[in-house]
Design an enzyme around this catalytic site. Structure first.
Site, PDB file in Angstrom:
ATOM      1  N   HIS A  42      34.459  48.561  43.549  1.00 47.93           N
ATOM      2  CA  HIS A  42      34.578  46.710  44.748  1.00 47.93           C
ATOM      3  C   HIS A  42      35.975  47.320  45.622  1.00 47.93           C
ATOM      4  O   HIS A  42      36.075  46.313  46.534  1.00 47.93           O
ATOM      5  CB  HIS A  42      34.963  46.093  44.172  1.00 47.93           C
ATOM      6  N   HIS A  58      45.629  46.860  46.054  1.00 47.92           N
ATOM      7  CA  HIS A  58      44.241  47.615  46.508  1.00 47.92           C
ATOM      8  C   HIS A  58      44.019  46.687  47.701  1.00 47.92           C
ATOM      9  O   HIS A  58      44.629  45.930  48.378  1.00 47.92           O
ATOM     10  CB  HIS A  58      43.454  46.768  45.042  1.00 47.92           C
ATOM     11  N   THR A  79      40.783  37.143  42.720  1.00 47.83           N
ATOM     12  CA  THR A  79      39.751  36.760  43.871  1.00 47.83           C
ATOM     13  C   THR A  79      38.821  37.421  43.580  1.00 47.83           C
ATOM     14  O   THR A  79      37.083  37.246  44.184  1.00 47.83           O
ATOM     15  CB  THR A  79      40.179  36.835  45.272  1.00 47.83           C
ATOM     16  N   THR A  80      38.351  38.066  42.651  1.00 44.42           N
ATOM     17  CA  THR A  80      37.243  38.833  41.636  1.00 44.42           C
ATOM     18  C   THR A  80      36.765  37.990  39.983  1.00 44.42           C
ATOM     19  O   THR A  80      37.876  38.119  39.643  1.00 44.42           O
ATOM     20  CB  THR A  80      37.252  40.504  41.663  1.00 44.42           C
TER      21      THR A  80
END
Ligand code: 3TV
Ligand code: ZN
Length: 479
Positions: A79, A104, A211-212
């Site tokens: 991701h 990330h 957000t994931t």
């Protein structure tokens, strides 16, 4: 037991396919109910959600300068590309200590370098870095903290294409070692502080979520106002080097465009540690000390004087007048701007002091927004022409309402006896009597530094009975 394992694998596969589908995020909530819930991230940070909070302290990063002897794990999780961070790194400027866990990135594609998750005033950046921390005062590790309402604090940094970043190269040069999902390499430690913008005192703060998936609403977000830059070739290597698929998968899937679309604000407010329109991030049309004078001159309505003083670049309509024409006008008037202003002030019985000045910041905001939208800095003059002159009408004065002192508005209105002026005066009278206006800001849930805080410590803007209406608050100049 075997059946359970098979079912779990099937579920995970289904989850993976949902996550990788083109429009996957629309379906996240089927498997991850929080993704369809409230207080989700990212959001679009628009001026109407913002509240200035002067009590927000600069973000303090500790032990972010890692020695090269400290090996960090760089990994591709399918991701994003992620760097694990040592637990001695932490933030101290929040109500709890938040210990770093990983950082990330989210990014667009080489063809469409627009991949930040958060947007600010309609601007999407090329990418966004997230440095994830967990509340180590209350929870032993990331896994325990991840679904707690005060569990995580993420620092977000917008990434723009521009100058080469030596700091980003510290890990970008190892990307080829993690091309495929699941791959990891060790990279030498570096100064992680250098991945941040220089100003850590200017940021947005709000309560949101991962957000994931599983989208837990457990994140206290801090997004720095100023972006960092990486070169185009650095961006292209990030956007093209990686795959979301495993090495052994038959079809390699490029890993890019890994950003979630903005979510509903759900009555949230976003606190800003700075005043919008001030600082280096906004276009500096004039030095701040000059602004006040410019505004007063605009109020006098004597635009040609501005031209005489070399400010005509700011007012293209004036600039278009032939120079001789301007000279003639000046000769006819036969007085200097200062005198003109004094007369005007006396005429209006108005001592034009710092608490009675017209908001020029909003003009800057308009110009800034337009420029960001058009990505064309050379349109500055046209934009000013479009934005500054409409700003001179009464309706625009009221757009500045929260920055205007009431006496100023009344003086402006009294000098312009039109129907519109009457209407606006009525609005002000209503506002004064504490009635709620359709144009007044909606009541919103203020973000908390920690949801466990006492309500008294929640930053609020005073409204309603016993407090001045925001329209009546004077503008504070920042000279
Ligand atoms: F903690 C995370 C984030 F904050 C993680 S790892 C935990 C998820 C189970 C993650 F993958 C993220 F993407 C984010 S983010 O909200 O910063 N993007
Ligand atoms: Zn993220």
């Amino acid at each position: 037991m075997q059946l359970r394992t098979a079912l779990t694998s099937a579920l995970l596969l289904r989850a993976a396919s949902l996550l990788h589908g083109l429009d996957g995020e629309q379906h996240w909530s089927r498997l991850f109910p929080f993704c369809g819930g409230v207080f989700q991230s990212p959001i679009h940070i628009s001026s109407d959600l913002l509240r200035f909070d002067p009590t927000l302290p600069p973000v303090q990063l500790h032990n972010y300068h890692l020695p090269p002897t400290q090996q960090l794990t760089l990994g591709n999780n399918g991701h994003s590309v992620q760097i694990s961070l040592p637990s001695r790194m932490y933030i101290s400027s929040l109500p709890h200590r938040y210990t770093a866990a990983q950082l990330h990135f989210h990014w667009g594609s080489a063809a469409r370098p627009l991949g930040s998750e958060h947007m600010v005033n309609n601007k999407q950046y090329a990418g966004e870095m997230h440095v994830v921390h967990f509340n180590s005062e209350k929870y032993p590790n990331m896994s325990v903290a991840v679904d707690k309402s005060d569990g995580l604090a993420v620092l977000g940094v917008f990434i723009e294409i521009g100058d080469f970043s030596p700091a980003f190269d510290q890990f970008l040069k190892f990307l080829n070692g993690v091309k495929y999902r699941g791959q990891k390499v060790q990279v030498p430690g570096f100064n992680v502080r250098n991945l941040f913008p220089s100003r850590l005192d200017e940021y947005y703060r709000y309560d949101g979520s991962l957000t994931t998936p599983p989208c837990y609403p457990s994140v206290l977000w801090t997004l720095f106002r100023n972006p960092v830059t990486i070169s185009r070739s650095q961006f292209v290597s990030l956007a093209t080097a990686l795959f979301s698929s495993h090495l052994q998968d038959s079809t390699p899937e490029p890993l890019n465009g890994n950003f979630r679309r903005p979510q509903e604000a759900n009555s949230r407010v976003v606190l800003a540690s700075f005043k919008e329109g001030s600082g280096l991030g906004a276009p500096t049309i004039t030095p701040r000390c000059m602004r006040k004078r410019l505004i007063h001159q605009l109020m006098v309505g004597d635009l040609a004087d501005l031209a005489d003083e070399g400010l005509y670049q700011l007012l293209p309509s004036v600039a278009k007048l032939p120079a001789t024409n301007r000279k003639e006008q000046r000769a006819q008037r036969g007085h200097k701007t200062q005198k003109n202003m004094k007369n005007w002030s006396q005429r209006k019985n108005l001592s034009v002091g710092p608490d009675q000045a017209l908001c020029f910041v909003s003009v800057e905001q308009q110009v800034s927004r337009r420029l960001h939208q058009s990505h064309a800095d050379h349109l500055l003059l046209q934009t000013l022409e479009d934005e500054v002159f409409p700003e001179l009408n009464l309706r625009s004065y009221l757009d500045c309402r929260s920055d205007l002192a009431l006496p100023t508005i009344r003086h402006i209105l009294s000098s312009r006896p039109t129907d519109e002026a009457w209407e606006l005066d009525q609005s002000l009278t209503k506002a004064l009597s504490g009635q709620r206006k359709t144009t007044a800001p909606k009541k919103k849930k203020p973000p908390t530094h920690s949801r466990k805080q006492a309500p008294e410590s929640v930053p609020r803007k005073p409204h309603g009975h016993g407090h001045p209406h925001p329209w009546l608050l004077p503008m504070e100049w920042e000279d």
